[in-house]
Design an enzyme around this catalytic site. Structure first.
Site, mmCIF file in Angstrom:
data_model
loop_
_atom_site.group_PDB
_atom_site.id
_atom_site.type_symbol
_atom_site.label_atom_id
_atom_site.label_comp_id
_atom_site.label_asym_id
_atom_site.label_seq_id
_atom_site.Cartn_x
_atom_site.Cartn_y
_atom_site.Cartn_z
ATOM 1 N N ASP A 69 0.741 -1.330 -0.138
ATOM 2 C CA ASP A 69 -0.030 0.012 0.030
ATOM 3 C C ASP A 69 1.034 1.370 0.088
ATOM 4 O OD1 ASP A 69 0.977 -0.409 2.381
ATOM 5 O OD2 ASP A 69 -0.862 -0.323 3.620
ATOM 6 N N GLY A 70 1.920 1.092 0.629
ATOM 7 C CA GLY A 70 2.679 2.542 0.871
ATOM 8 C C GLY A 70 3.484 2.577 -0.531
ATOM 9 N N ASP A 91 -2.685 -2.377 11.272
ATOM 10 C CA ASP A 91 -1.726 -3.231 11.882
ATOM 11 C C ASP A 91 -1.950 -3.797 13.158
ATOM 12 O OD1 ASP A 91 -0.180 -2.895 9.724
ATOM 13 O OD2 ASP A 91 1.325 -1.483 10.564
#
Length: 274
Positions: A69-70, A91
């Site tokens: 995603d980052g 998370d």
């Protein structure tokens, strides 16, 4: 710090997939949410029934989305504080599902209350570890220290769970007790690290309100009709014309008494108090 050092190598493996996803219309937030739902669903669906090998494989596949995603957000130039917040929150949800599923297993069909307590201790200590870092950084301290950060904890647990599912005895119980000690040590390390930073720098001085009585500067001419607050110190030489209101408790400065313009009111009488 092993997982942190391995992260760049894992990232290189995932880069082609991440770059493909970046060229598509997939939102990085959607990738985060899918990964979280996948991790939580796989853990609760497999680990609670004692299916550790297959469960580990599925959980691991969804954990990798945490790295994708980052990359997608950076490739599109849409990295944001909201994305970072969502990622961190996800998370915590995933970690809670993994360790919570082990609590359920060992408290039920796993038939081991000590290991259920160990899994619960890992869950609680892991949450405290994350909170300590978030709170420290919110106060302006650095907190990137610790023997067992999130990556290390997941790596140890998933490897142990996978091998335990293949028939390697005692490995998952040993990993849980190891993580109890390692995570507790990490909490202590972070608290000590923040304390040392605070001890060297200290807190900024808090603004203190002055308790001294207000003072009319020497030689000030007070306009007619001006009300002077009680307790105000009136130095010698202050001219108070007729109509100036001097309440009880105001102090006349030392030396010659303050003069009253127009000669009225008796303020000019030496030794007169208010």
């Amino acid at each position: 710090m092993l997982a942190s050092k391995a992260r760049p190598q894992i990232q290189k493996v995932l880069d082609p997939v991440s770059q493909w996803a970046a060229r598509s219309s997939i939102s990085p937030d959607v990738v985060t949410i899918i990964g979280t739902v996948g991790v939580a669903g796989a853990a609760l669906g497999f680990f609670t029934r004692g299916v550790f090998f297959l469960g580990t494989v599925v959980v691991t596949l969804f954990v990798f989305s945490d790295l994708m995603d980052g990359v997608i957000a950076r490739a599109r130039g849409i990295s944001s504080k909201w994305g970072a917040f969502l990622d961190s929150t996800s998370d915590r949800v995933g970690d809670s599902a993994i360790f919570g599923s082990l609590v359920i297993w060992y408290a039920g069909d796993g038939d081991s209350m000590p290991l259920a307590i160990a899994a619960l201790a890992c869950l609680v200590a892991g949450s405290i570890t994350s909170y300590v870092k978030a709170r420290a950084e919110g106060l302006g301290f650095t907190c990137d220290v610790g023997f067992a950060e999130r990556g290390e904890r997941l790596l140890v647990l998933l490897v142990a769970a996978g091998l335990y599912g293949l028939g390697v005895p005692y490995l998952l119980p040993a990993a849980l007790w190891f993580l109890v000690g390692a995570t507790t040590l990490t909490v202590i390390q972070r608290v000590v690290h923040v304390y040392r930073q605070w001890y060297r720098a200290g807190d900024p001085p808090a603004p203190s309100a002055s308790t001294a009585a207000p003072t009319v500067p020497t030689g000030t001419v007070v306009a007619p009709g001006t009300a002077i607050p009680p307790g105000t110190a009136i130095p010698s030489g202050t001219a108070i014309p007729p109509g100036g209101v001097v309440p009880p408790g105001s102090a006349v400065g030392p030396g010659p008494a303050a003069a009253v313009a127009g000669g009225g009111g008796g303020l000019g009488t030496p030794g007169r108090g208010f």
